[in-house]
Design a protein around this motif. Structure first.
Motif, PDB file in Angstrom:
ATOM      1  N   GLY A 124       0.711  -1.206   0.026  1.00 30.99           N
ATOM      2  CA  GLY A 124      -0.035  -0.059  -0.107  1.00 30.99           C
ATOM      3  C   GLY A 124       0.950   1.403  -0.078  1.00 30.99           C
ATOM      4  N   ALA A 125       0.155   2.347  -0.350  1.00 33.90           N
ATOM      5  CA  ALA A 125       0.804   3.838  -0.226  1.00 33.90           C
ATOM      6  C   ALA A 125       0.592   4.603   0.878  1.00 33.90           C
ATOM      7  CB  ALA A 125       0.715   4.445  -1.635  1.00 33.90           C
ATOM      8  N   GLY A 126       1.258   5.166   1.604  1.00 39.39           N
ATOM      9  CA  GLY A 126       1.062   5.756   2.699  1.00 39.39           C
ATOM     10  C   GLY A 126       1.575   7.142   2.759  1.00 39.39           C
ATOM     11  N   THR A 127       0.963   8.024   3.581  1.00 37.21           N
ATOM     12  CA  THR A 127       1.185   9.489   3.779  1.00 37.21           C
ATOM     13  C   THR A 127       0.500  10.135   2.424  1.00 37.21           C
ATOM     14  OG1 THR A 127       3.291   9.243   4.637  1.00 37.21           O
ATOM     15  CG2 THR A 127       2.752  11.278   4.184  1.00 37.21           C
ATOM     16  N   ILE A 128      -0.547   9.329   1.956  1.00 38.15           N
ATOM     17  CA  ILE A 128      -1.570  10.189   0.669  1.00 38.15           C
ATOM     18  C   ILE A 128      -2.145  11.305   1.371  1.00 38.15           C
ATOM     19  CG2 ILE A 128      -3.592   9.675  -0.650  1.00 38.15           C
ATOM     20  CD1 ILE A 128      -0.993   7.912  -1.275  1.00 38.15           C
ATOM     21  N   LEU A 129      -1.714  12.499   0.947  1.00 41.02           N
ATOM     22  CA  LEU A 129      -1.942  13.951   1.264  1.00 41.02           C
ATOM     23  C   LEU A 129      -2.846  14.649   0.370  1.00 41.02           C
ATOM     24  CD1 LEU A 129       1.009  15.032   3.054  1.00 41.02           C
ATOM     25  CD2 LEU A 129      -0.768  13.850   4.280  1.00 41.02           C
ATOM     26  N   GLU A 130      -2.700  14.450  -0.972  1.00 43.56           N
ATOM     27  CA  GLU A 130      -3.356  15.364  -2.042  1.00 43.56           C
ATOM     28  C   GLU A 130      -3.999  14.375  -3.001  1.00 43.56           C
ATOM     29  OE1 GLU A 130      -3.519  18.630  -1.754  1.00 43.56           O
ATOM     30  OE2 GLU A 130      -1.836  19.050  -0.582  1.00 43.56           O
ATOM     31  N   PRO A 131      -5.028  14.851  -3.703  1.00 43.90           N
ATOM     32  CA  PRO A 131      -5.697  14.145  -4.784  1.00 43.90           C
ATOM     33  C   PRO A 131      -4.684  13.403  -5.805  1.00 43.90           C
ATOM     34  CG  PRO A 131      -6.960  16.140  -4.331  1.00 43.90           C
ATOM     35  CD  PRO A 131      -5.715  15.931  -3.683  1.00 43.90           C
ATOM     36  N   GLN A 132      -3.374  14.307  -6.235  1.00 41.09           N
ATOM     37  CA  GLN A 132      -2.746  13.839  -7.175  1.00 41.09           C
ATOM     38  C   GLN A 132      -1.958  12.431  -6.752  1.00 41.09           C
ATOM     39  OE1 GLN A 132      -2.712  16.888  -5.930  1.00 41.09           O
ATOM     40  NE2 GLN A 132      -0.549  17.636  -5.671  1.00 41.09           N
ATOM     41  N   HIS A 133      -1.749  12.425  -5.391  1.00 46.29           N
ATOM     42  CA  HIS A 133      -0.920  11.261  -4.536  1.00 46.29           C
ATOM     43  C   HIS A 133      -1.957  10.020  -4.920  1.00 46.29           C
ATOM     44  CE1 HIS A 133       1.090  14.050  -1.738  1.00 46.29           C
ATOM     45  NE2 HIS A 133       1.610  14.192  -2.715  1.00 46.29           N
ATOM     46  N   VAL A 134      -3.120  10.104  -5.042  1.00 47.27           N
ATOM     47  CA  VAL A 134      -3.919   8.931  -5.250  1.00 47.27           C
ATOM     48  C   VAL A 134      -3.757   8.427  -6.616  1.00 47.27           C
ATOM     49  CG1 VAL A 134      -6.316   8.029  -5.693  1.00 47.27           C
ATOM     50  CG2 VAL A 134      -5.959   9.700  -3.866  1.00 47.27           C
ATOM     51  N   GLN A 135      -3.558   9.071  -7.624  1.00 41.92           N
ATOM     52  CA  GLN A 135      -3.403   8.598  -8.899  1.00 41.92           C
ATOM     53  C   GLN A 135      -1.928   8.087  -9.111  1.00 41.92           C
ATOM     54  OE1 GLN A 135      -5.751   7.966 -11.414  1.00 41.92           O
ATOM     55  NE2 GLN A 135      -4.233   6.954 -12.664  1.00 41.92           N
ATOM     56  N   GLN A 136      -0.970   9.058  -8.497  1.00 40.20           N
ATOM     57  CA  GLN A 136       0.480   8.505  -8.496  1.00 40.20           C
ATOM     58  C   GLN A 136       0.561   7.068  -7.791  1.00 40.20           C
ATOM     59  OE1 GLN A 136       2.288  11.628  -6.565  1.00 40.20           O
ATOM     60  NE2 GLN A 136       2.217  12.883  -8.711  1.00 40.20           N
ATOM     61  N   ALA A 137      -0.046   6.834  -6.854  1.00 38.41           N
ATOM     62  CA  ALA A 137       0.298   5.334  -6.203  1.00 38.41           C
ATOM     63  C   ALA A 137      -0.489   4.439  -6.818  1.00 38.41           C
ATOM     64  CB  ALA A 137      -0.553   5.661  -4.759  1.00 38.41           C
ATOM     65  N   ILE A 138      -1.639   4.796  -7.399  1.00 41.10           N
ATOM     66  CA  ILE A 138      -2.069   3.772  -7.979  1.00 41.10           C
ATOM     67  C   ILE A 138      -1.570   3.092  -9.457  1.00 41.10           C
ATOM     68  CG2 ILE A 138      -4.456   2.967  -9.658  1.00 41.10           C
ATOM     69  CD1 ILE A 138      -5.793   4.969  -7.356  1.00 41.10           C
ATOM     70  N   GLU A 139      -1.033   4.299 -10.205  1.00 38.32           N
ATOM     71  CA  GLU A 139      -0.082   3.894 -11.278  1.00 38.32           C
ATOM     72  C   GLU A 139       1.156   3.401 -10.922  1.00 38.32           C
ATOM     73  OE1 GLU A 139       0.657   7.720 -12.943  1.00 38.32           O
ATOM     74  OE2 GLU A 139      -1.216   8.028 -13.844  1.00 38.32           O
ATOM     75  N   SER A 140       1.749   3.315  -9.769  1.00 37.18           N
ATOM     76  CA  SER A 140       2.765   2.658  -9.307  1.00 37.18           C
ATOM     77  C   SER A 140       2.553   1.207  -8.760  1.00 37.18           C
ATOM     78  CB  SER A 140       3.559   3.545  -8.174  1.00 37.18           C
ATOM     79  OG  SER A 140       3.949   4.737  -8.797  1.00 37.18           O
ATOM     80  N   GLY A 141       1.046   0.945  -8.573  1.00 35.92           N
ATOM     81  CA  GLY A 141       0.743  -0.484  -8.325  1.00 35.92           C
ATOM     82  C   GLY A 141       0.313  -0.543  -6.557  1.00 35.92           C
ATOM     83  N   ALA A 142       0.052   0.628  -6.129  1.00 31.08           N
ATOM     84  CA  ALA A 142      -0.388   0.199  -4.911  1.00 31.08           C
ATOM     85  C   ALA A 142      -1.663  -0.220  -4.696  1.00 31.08           C
ATOM     86  CB  ALA A 142      -0.808   1.817  -4.256  1.00 31.08           C
ATOM     87  N   ALA A 143      -1.780  -1.701  -3.647  1.00 27.15           N
ATOM     88  CA  ALA A 143      -2.948  -2.231  -3.643  1.00 27.15           C
ATOM     89  C   ALA A 143      -4.135  -1.550  -2.534  1.00 27.15           C
ATOM     90  CB  ALA A 143      -2.813  -3.602  -3.324  1.00 27.15           C
ATOM     91  N   PHE A 144      -3.570  -0.703  -1.980  1.00 26.76           N
ATOM     92  CA  PHE A 144      -4.416   0.214  -1.070  1.00 26.76           C
ATOM     93  C   PHE A 144      -3.895   1.532  -0.612  1.00 26.76           C
ATOM     94  CE2 PHE A 144      -1.734  -2.539   1.826  1.00 26.76           C
ATOM     95  CZ  PHE A 144      -1.241  -1.587   2.788  1.00 26.76           C
ATOM     96  N   LEU A 145      -4.740   2.377  -0.083  1.00 27.81           N
ATOM     97  CA  LEU A 145      -4.091   3.735   0.122  1.00 27.81           C
ATOM     98  C   LEU A 145      -4.215   4.155   1.515  1.00 27.81           C
ATOM     99  CD1 LEU A 145      -5.703   5.360  -2.912  1.00 27.81           C
ATOM    100  CD2 LEU A 145      -3.441   4.650  -3.048  1.00 27.81           C
ATOM    101  N   VAL A 146      -3.499   4.695   2.280  1.00 28.36           N
ATOM    102  CA  VAL A 146      -3.569   5.287   3.742  1.00 28.36           C
ATOM    103  C   VAL A 146      -2.918   6.518   3.865  1.00 28.36           C
ATOM    104  CG1 VAL A 146      -2.485   4.732   5.978  1.00 28.36           C
ATOM    105  CG2 VAL A 146      -2.559   2.917   4.299  1.00 28.36           C
ATOM    106  N   SER A 147      -3.871   7.318   4.661  1.00 26.15           N
ATOM    107  CA  SER A 147      -3.781   8.691   4.838  1.00 26.15           C
ATOM    108  C   SER A 147      -3.534   8.880   6.335  1.00 26.15           C
ATOM    109  CB  SER A 147      -4.747   9.703   4.394  1.00 26.15           C
ATOM    110  OG  SER A 147      -5.054   9.323   2.942  1.00 26.15           O
ATOM    111  N   PRO A 148      -2.996   9.836   6.635  1.00 26.58           N
ATOM    112  CA  PRO A 148      -2.989  10.300   8.287  1.00 26.58           C
ATOM    113  C   PRO A 148      -4.164  10.941   8.762  1.00 26.58           C
ATOM    114  CG  PRO A 148      -1.484  11.910   6.893  1.00 26.58           C
ATOM    115  CD  PRO A 148      -2.010  10.947   6.064  1.00 26.58           C
ATOM    116  N   GLY A 149      -4.892  11.398   7.821  1.00 29.64           N
ATOM    117  CA  GLY A 149      -5.926  12.084   8.108  1.00 29.64           C
ATOM    118  C   GLY A 149      -7.257  11.669   6.950  1.00 29.64           C
ATOM    119  N   SER A 150      -8.298  12.575   7.186  1.00 30.84           N
ATOM    120  CA  SER A 150      -9.519  12.465   6.318  1.00 30.84           C
ATOM    121  C   SER A 150      -9.888  13.753   5.649  1.00 30.84           C
ATOM    122  CB  SER A 150     -10.568  11.641   7.109  1.00 30.84           C
ATOM    123  OG  SER A 150     -11.026  12.103   8.031  1.00 30.84           O
ATOM    124  N   ALA A 151      -9.065  14.468   5.080  1.00 27.84           N
ATOM    125  CA  ALA A 151      -9.329  15.727   4.705  1.00 27.84           C
ATOM    126  C   ALA A 151     -10.177  15.667   3.258  1.00 27.84           C
ATOM    127  CB  ALA A 151      -8.028  16.490   4.113  1.00 27.84           C
TER     128      ALA A 151
END
Length: 216
Positions: free
Chosen positions: A73-100
């Motif tokens: 999984g990809a952690g420290t997802i802070l911005e919307p663009q991080h979501v797409q970048q992580a998915i393109e890199s193969g992340a199976a799940f996403l983790v954020s420190p908050g729920s902005a």
């Protein structure tokens, strides 16, 4: 934005595989691959690569491509663009420190499950209202630790947590015995010093000890 049943079930399946998710920070892809192999060989197969360094996405992609038998999984997802970048890199799940709020739309459209972070009762209630079943509790130690989570069992019985922050071998079992804790996240399983020095045997040993722990 709501949490769909399909993605919730996928996240539940991922979290049920391990008592502890190693939270990892890499400066290069090579150390990422070696660390992931050591953790896997020690019995920990669910990993979180934090998006905190310039080489984080490269390391995540390399682990996905080169290390069999792990879920990354990809952690420290802070911005919307991080979501797409992580998915393109193969992340199976996403983790954020908050729920902005700016992440809610991007996460709802993502093809992989998202584990949003909370640190207060109000934040937990807001996620529960949206249908969330799992949330990261961060920073777990400063935000109240096991007593805080234990107090949430009665009012929010449907919500389960992945506490992260301030957890180590000395207190991890205080979290794992709680019935609303799915698993925990922690960096002590793969200390940064061991990663930087290439001490894969130490990481493998820590992983073996940690994988023997059990969540309630």
């Amino acid at each position: 934005m709501s949490f769909t049943l399909a993605k919730t079930e996928r996240l539940a399946a991922i979290l049920s595989q391990t008592p502890v998710i190693p939270v990892l920070t890499f400066s290069d892809a090579k150390s990422g691959v070696a660390t992931a192999k050591a953790l896997r060989d020690g019995g920990l197969t669910v990993l979180e690569v934090t998006m905190r360094t310039p080489k984080a996405l490269e390391a995540l992609q390399a682990i996905v491509d080169e290390v069999e038998g792990v879920t990354v999984g990809a952690g420290t997802i802070l911005e919307p663009q991080h979501v797409q970048q992580a998915i393109e890199s193969g992340a199976a799940f996403l983790v954020s420190p908050g729920s902005a709020s700016r992440l809610l739309g991007a996460a709802s459209e993502a093809p992989v499950p998202w584990l949003p972070g909370v640190s207060t009762v109000s934040e937990a209630m807001q996620l529960a209202e949206r249908g969330a079943t799992f949330a990261k509790f961060f920073p777990a130690g400063p935000a109240g630790g096991p007593p805080f989570l234990k107090a949430l069992v009665a009012p929010l019985p449907e919500l389960h947590f992945v506490p992260t922050g301030g957890i180590d071998r000395g207190n991890v079992e205080d979290y794992l015995i709680l019935r609303n804790v799915a698993c925990v996240g922690g960096s002590w399983v793969a200390p940064q010093q061991a990663i930087d020095s290439g001490d894969w045997d130490a990481i493998r040993t820590l992983a073996r000890e940690t994988s023997a722990l059990k969540a309630r």
